[in-house]
Scaffold this active site. Structure first.
Site, mmCIF file in Angstrom:
data_model
loop_
_atom_site.group_PDB
_atom_site.id
_atom_site.type_symbol
_atom_site.label_atom_id
_atom_site.label_comp_id
_atom_site.label_asym_id
_atom_site.label_seq_id
_atom_site.Cartn_x
_atom_site.Cartn_y
_atom_site.Cartn_z
ATOM 1 N N GLU A 41 0.825 -1.213 0.000
ATOM 2 C CA GLU A 41 0.000 0.000 0.000
ATOM 3 C C GLU A 41 0.854 1.256 0.000
ATOM 4 O O GLU A 41 0.538 2.230 -0.684
ATOM 5 C CB GLU A 41 -0.944 0.004 1.203
ATOM 6 C CG GLU A 41 -2.054 -1.043 1.152
ATOM 7 C CD GLU A 41 -2.903 -0.935 -0.109
ATOM 8 O OE1 GLU A 41 -2.948 0.151 -0.732
ATOM 9 O OE2 GLU A 41 -3.523 -1.937 -0.473
ATOM 10 N N GLN A 46 0.022 6.831 -4.980
ATOM 11 C CA GLN A 46 0.307 7.680 -6.150
ATOM 12 C C GLN A 46 1.187 6.969 -7.173
ATOM 13 O O GLN A 46 1.958 7.614 -7.880
ATOM 14 C CB GLN A 46 0.971 8.992 -5.728
ATOM 15 C CG GLN A 46 0.080 9.877 -4.891
ATOM 16 C CD GLN A 46 -1.135 10.345 -5.651
ATOM 17 O OE1 GLN A 46 -2.195 9.751 -5.551
ATOM 18 N NE2 GLN A 46 -1.006 11.400 -6.415
ATOM 19 N N TYR A 124 -6.567 6.605 3.634
ATOM 20 C CA TYR A 124 -6.669 5.509 2.671
ATOM 21 C C TYR A 124 -5.934 4.258 3.149
ATOM 22 O O TYR A 124 -6.503 3.157 3.185
ATOM 23 C CB TYR A 124 -6.127 5.921 1.283
ATOM 24 C CG TYR A 124 -5.891 4.688 0.467
ATOM 25 C CD1 TYR A 124 -6.957 4.008 -0.100
ATOM 26 C CD2 TYR A 124 -4.616 4.115 0.374
ATOM 27 C CE1 TYR A 124 -6.774 2.814 -0.767
ATOM 28 C CE2 TYR A 124 -4.420 2.930 -0.296
ATOM 29 C CZ TYR A 124 -5.491 2.284 -0.859
ATOM 30 O OH TYR A 124 -5.313 1.097 -1.488
ATOM 31 N N ASP A 142 -9.686 6.165 -2.600
ATOM 32 C CA ASP A 142 -8.488 6.581 -3.318
ATOM 33 C C ASP A 142 -8.922 7.209 -4.642
ATOM 34 O O ASP A 142 -10.108 7.464 -4.855
ATOM 35 C CB ASP A 142 -7.555 5.384 -3.546
ATOM 36 C CG ASP A 142 -8.095 4.458 -4.608
ATOM 37 O OD1 ASP A 142 -9.332 4.436 -4.811
ATOM 38 O OD2 ASP A 142 -7.298 3.766 -5.268
#
Length: 349
Positions: A41, A46, A124, A142
């Site tokens: 994660e 991004q 998130y 997200d």
DNA sequence: AAGCCGGGGAA
DNA sequence: TTCCCAGGCTT
């Protein structure tokens, strides 16, 4: 059950169904162990799956468990992170590994509330770990989820506004089939990544197109709404590569700036006068470094860097500016460095 | 709330 | 070129 609730539950089950037959087989989905889930994660923040996956494999290889990661030095971790960007992720991840070993006895906290207290773990990531590893019924939001929900429900709230996150969390929570947090969260993100894509979504083959707001109103390209635009500023950097007896002078970037924690050369940043000759520090002002390459463009999300390099063989009699230190080629190989520095070393040395 | 922090791929 | 990616931290 009212119409809206029926509609949302229907939506959630459809996504889970879609996921069962369309999901990619990814290594971090084959486990309930919070360590690899957390690692994946953080790496994928991004970052696209195709870009992050090789890093995930290398990290699992080098640091198979939380203890191995905690025992490593920050420099080792950053070196393995080279080229992935957003280096604070690596520094926070390393700090959190040590926190978990020292304060949690090596056992991952098992709730959203505790997870979000860890460095580098935000809303998130806390929801992702809590649901994937511990089945907590907490929705992930997200970029994919913003897109899928805004299109399906016709939500025109600006996703750049932090306040609108709660609205999306509620919508996701309503769509989540009871007891299926892990699968639903995976499903809605995978659906966003593969089916409900940012550009040219695959609406004709979409299992929920008949009840999708964006499809029915041909509003796919308008959603999600995101108004804030990050403006790109130009920045000129000139590196003077100081050499002596085959060693090179490098320094660690310490300030709150790009590439914090990574190593580069003597740096002369030119403000108004972008090009060579750059002004050298006082002790070196009488030398004329040899221009080698550049200026080369290097694009960040919010910066347009123009980087040039010159070299200078420094006589024994001249001392090195304080922040710099001599490194042999073998030592340099082990240092974490930004991509443009690695490219220069590869091409010119 | 806004700014900052990488690098890459797709169109 | 522009967009955005399994976002989070700092101010």
């Amino acid at each position: 059950m009212n119409t809206q609730a029926t509609l949302t539950a229907h939506f959630g089950y459809k996504l889970v169904d879609w996921y069962q037959s369309n999901s990619r087989d990814l290594p971090w989905r084959r486990t309930r162990d919070p360590y690899p889930i957390w690692l994946s994660e953080v790496i994928l923040q991004q970052t696209r799956v195709v870009q992050g996956r090789p890093y995930y494999e290398r990290f699992m290889q080098a640091f198979p468990d939380i203890h191995a990661l905690a025992a490593a030095s920050e420099k080792e971790v950053l070196a393995l992170w080279q080229g992935l960007g957003y280096y604070s992720r690596a520094r926070n991840m390393h700090a959190t590994a040590r926190t978990i070993v020292l304060e949690y006895g090596g056992k991952f906290p098992a709730s959203y509330r505790e997870l979000i207290g860890l460095r580098g773990v935000g809303d998130y990531t806390a929801s992702a770990i809590a649901s994937f590893a511990f089945d907590e019924q907490t929705p992930v939001v997200d970029g994919n989820v913003f897109r899928v929900l805004s299109r399906y429900y016709g939500i025109f709230e600006d996703i750049a506004n932090p306040a609108s996150r709660n609205l999306f969390k509620k919508a996701a929570a309503m769509a989540m089939p009871p007891g299926q947090a892990a699968t639903f969260n995976q499903a809605i993100m995978e659906f966003g990544a593969l089916q409900c894509t940012p550009v040219s979504p695959l609406c004709p083959s979409c299992p929920v197109n008949s009840t999708c707001y964006a499809f029915r109103h041909e509003a796919q390209s308008m959603l999600p709404v995101k108004n804030k635009k990050t403006q790109v500023k130009e920045r000129h950097i000139h590196y003077v590569v100081l050499c002596r007896n085959g060693s090179i002078a490098m320094k660690e970037r310490t300030g709150k700036d790009i590439w914090e924690g990574l190593f580069d050369f003597l740096e002369v940043e030119a403000g108004a006068a972008p090009d060579w000759p750059a002004v050298l520090p006082e002790d070196l002002a009488r030398f004329s470094p040899t221009p080698v390459s550049g200026p080369a463009k290097h694009l960040l999300t919010h910066r347009r860097l123009l980087i040039s390099f010159s070299m200078l063989e420094l006589p024994e009699t001249v001392s090195l500016p304080a922040e710099l230190q001599w490194y042999t080629p073998g030592e340099i190989k082990e240092l974490p460095k930004p991509l443009p520095i690695n490219r220069f070393l590869k091409d010119f040395l």
